[in-house]
Design an enzyme around this catalytic site. Structure first.
Site, mmCIF file in Angstrom:
data_model
loop_
_atom_site.group_PDB
_atom_site.id
_atom_site.type_symbol
_atom_site.label_atom_id
_atom_site.label_comp_id
_atom_site.label_asym_id
_atom_site.label_seq_id
_atom_site.Cartn_x
_atom_site.Cartn_y
_atom_site.Cartn_z
ATOM 1 N N ASP A 215 -3.247 11.971 10.033
ATOM 2 C CA ASP A 215 -1.961 11.380 10.399
ATOM 3 C C ASP A 215 -1.349 11.966 11.653
ATOM 4 O O ASP A 215 -1.462 13.158 11.923
ATOM 5 C CB ASP A 215 -0.980 11.536 9.222
ATOM 6 C CG ASP A 215 -1.325 10.595 8.088
ATOM 7 O OD1 ASP A 215 -1.370 9.377 8.332
ATOM 8 O OD2 ASP A 215 -1.587 11.075 6.965
ATOM 9 N N GLU B 121 0.791 0.227 0.782
ATOM 10 C CA GLU B 121 0.062 1.497 0.743
ATOM 11 C C GLU B 121 1.103 2.565 0.474
ATOM 12 O O GLU B 121 2.090 2.661 1.210
ATOM 13 C CB GLU B 121 -0.501 1.777 2.128
ATOM 14 C CG GLU B 121 -1.955 1.597 2.315
ATOM 15 C CD GLU B 121 -2.346 2.123 3.688
ATOM 16 O OE1 GLU B 121 -2.290 3.341 3.903
ATOM 17 O OE2 GLU B 121 -2.673 1.295 4.547
#
Lengths: 264, 395
Positions: free
Chosen positions: A60, A49
């Protein structure tokens, strides 16, 4: 055939679980990003990724926020990340590459132009954490009729009755978020993580991967009979940073994880 | 695309999958609440007895005389906690209570929404955490103190630019983690649907009262209704009941900071670049790579790089007009309102006053303008004093 689906078919034939990592593109710089991806392909990582940094990464936690921020400060942008992928493909790198990016980055580039460029350079899949099923129409329309780039779906421990709709027509693998919230919390999975993963697995025709909060293969042992693979993000970024981007360390970590994952 | 969540092509729900069920729960609870007489009764009880509504619609006599047109001020500055923010907070906290939540979180820039949320949380005995950028904590120390006195925990956000946009990111992250027992009280007309709708509903009391009041005094509707726009909560509240009155001109005033041409401003509409931030699609300040740019305004409350989706829609359909006022123009208007009317407005609100005086030359003597005076300027005294001393200012 799509590189991700091809890889997953191979793993299925070998009865292996997939090991997937996340790296922020341009952390510490794009040249290093290329080396990190190349060494992983050799070490046995199945899918990478690649995070395209954005100023406001709401899905995040602190580790990836910081890596993104530093990457942006270093001048990384989507155009340069495309170029990096193109160079990797020209160097013969065949590992499936999934872009993990926020929707604004795509919108700003232009949805159709973005998809065309993904296909052209060899981006195999897309994970867009702020684009739930209800908002996917535009990107899905742009992706119709081609096979090189596919949209991957995410499910969460609270998705429940949404799971069948999300899985309907889903391709590649389904990304199961193991805990509520953001990336990079300690291996503290949702209290009902097993029954949740079991539930997704029963309904899914494609492989089921677990991500968020994983550090070692041991962390996913309780789920070994359910999941088809594990995704390591923040921990991998931390490892890169702490080893001062030592490629030997990267190689060792990836090959060990992959080996242990299949010995669970 | 789920049309219900959009205003034209703006709005939507750009959040992680973890929050989608939560948004649906909030939506269902909200729609049920606003049709429930007992909920509305309780909401209006607190607006009257606790917030101090209704607020006056004051005819600014000397200001009107000077500019040769009729100017009314909707006095939201007279609300408890000093601004319109509390209208929405009371509504959302009652909604949280109705949903059985015991904890609330909020983001704040200047601290006004944080103080209002801490106030509401104290009143309804809820645990309150407010996210605030490290930079804002430094420049708004008094509001931090207020929130703490009211029992809230203030969390310093150290990521990105350490300001409102980052505090909002952090509140969204925390919410995604804790939505099972926590309600997110959003302070502006922004965020994923249904938040822009909720904020409008709870702020629409401003225009509901103003409409009734102007009809009482003047026997007719105003020609112009005006309010400042950061995310757009006081303005959407001020516009709400006039949107259907096609003869009433609606004007939103954004912050031009040091001037639109300098790039140092907070006018998301001026650049007209669409994007996705904080769960919504709207106009946003962005750099050449599609990253969100920092806004600039002397007024912390307007210092936001985006704007609520309904405003973007009102602009594109031509129903409302959006203009901008610089730091200097706003400060001049602020001082003038102090001297002519004995009212110290918030710097945010002074932007609307400034545009009203600028526009007055095109208005006739009997034309009527209503300005939403969204808040009082007590919180800004430090900024004003630095500005007047020519020291520059922190924002």
């Amino acid at each position: 055939m799509n590189r991700i689906e091809n890889k997953l078919n191979q793993l299925k034939a070998k009865q292996e679980k997939a090991f997937i990592t996340y790296v922020t593109a341009g952390f510490p710089d794009l040249a290093k990003t290329k080396e990190i991806i190349k060494v992983q392909e050799k070490a046995g990582t199945d899918i990478v990724e690649l995070g395209v940094p954005f100023s406001d990464p709401v899905a995040d936690g602190p580790v990836i926020q910081d890596a993104s921020y530093r990457s942006i400060c270093g001048g990384t942008n989507l155009t340069k990340v495309f170029k990096t992928v193109e160079e990797l493909r020209n160097d013969g790198v065949e590992i499936p590459i999934v872009f993990m990016l926020y929707y604004n980055t795509i919108l700003f580039y232009g949805v159709e132009a973005f998809v065309k460029e993904c296909e052209r350079v060899g981006v195999d899949g897309l994970i867009i954490p702020d684009l739930p099923l209800e908002e996917q129409e535009e990107i899905k329309t742009a992706l119709v009729g081609q096979d090189n780039t596919i949209l991957l779906q995410l499910v969460s421990p609270v998705s429940k009755q949404r799971i069948p709709q999300i899985l309907n027509g889903a391709r590649g693998f389904v990304y199961c978020v193991s805990s509520m919230g953001v990336t990079g919390q300690a291996a503290e999975f949702h209290k009902e993580v097993k029954s949740y993963l079991q539930n997704v697995k029963e309904q899914s025709e494609i492989p089921v991967m677990m991500g968020f909060g994983i550090r070692t293969a041991k962390d996913v042992e309780p789920m070994k009979d359910i999941i088809d693979g594990a995704i390591v993000g923040s921990h991998f970024i931390r490892l890169l940073e702490e080893s001062n981007f030592d490629l030997e360390k990267v190689k060792e970590y990836c090959s060990t994880f992959k080996k242990e994952l299949n010995e669970l | 695309m789920n049309k219900k969540t959009y205003y034209g092509e703006f709005g939507g729900q750009f959040v992680s999958e973890s929050l989608m069920n939560t948004l649906q729960e909030v939506d269902e609870a909200f729609e049920a609440a606003i049709k429930d007489e007992s909920f509305l009764k309780e909401y209006h009880y607190y607006l009257k007895q606790y917030v101090g509504r209704e607020t006056p619609l004051y005819f600014a006599e000397r200001l009107s005389e000077k500019y040769g047109t009729k100017i009314y001020l909707k006095r939201e500055d007279l609300n408890h906690t000093g601004a319109h923010k509390i209208n929405n907070v009371i509504g959302q906290i009652l909604l949280a209570k109705r949903m059985g939540k015991k904890k609330v979180i909020a983001e704040t820039g200047a601290g006004q929404h944080g103080v209002a949320t801490a106030t509401g949380a104290a009143l309804f005995d809820m645990e309150c955490t407010v996210y605030m950028g490290e930079e804002d904590i430094k420049r708004q120390a008094l509001n931090v103190m207020r929130m703490e006195m009211l029992g809230a925990k203030v969390v310093s956000v150290k990521s990105g630019s350490n300001t409102l946009k980052d505090a909002t990111n952090e509140a969204i992250r925390t919410w995604a983690k804790t939505a099972e027992d926590t309600f997110y009280v959003i302070g502006s007309a922004v965020g994923p649907y249904p938040y822009p709708k909720i904020v409008k509903e709870f702020q629409s009391v401003i225009s509901r009262e103003a409409k009734k009041q102007i009809l009482e005094v003047e026997g007719r509707l105003p020609d112009v209704v005006m309010a400042c726009v950061g995310g757009g909560s006081n303005s959407i509240g001020m516009f709400a009941d006039f949107i259907e009155e096609k003869d009433v001109k609606l004007i939103g005033v954004e912050a031009a900071g040091l001037g639109i041409e300098t790039g140092q401003h907070a006018s998301a509409m001026a650049e007209g670049r669409m994007g996705v931030l904080h769960g919504m699609k709207s106009y946003l300040l962005q750099d050449e790579n599609g990253n969100i740019e920092l806004a600039h305004s002397i007024s912390a409350g307007l210092d936001y790089p985006g704007v609520g989706p309904e405003h973007a829609y009102l602009r594109d359909t031509g129903r409302a007009e959006y203009v901008s006022i610089t730091d200097v123009e706003a400060m001049d208007a602020l001082m003038e309102l102090c001297k002519l009317e004995g009212i110290i407005p918030a710097i945010e609100s002074a932007h609307a006053v400034a545009y009203a005086t600028k526009m007055a030359k095109t208005m006739k003597k009997d034309d009527i303008t209503i300005i939403c005076l969204s808040g009082r300027g007590d919180k800004d005294v430090n900024t004003i004093s630095d500005y007047l001393a020519g020291k520059g200012y922190l924002n």
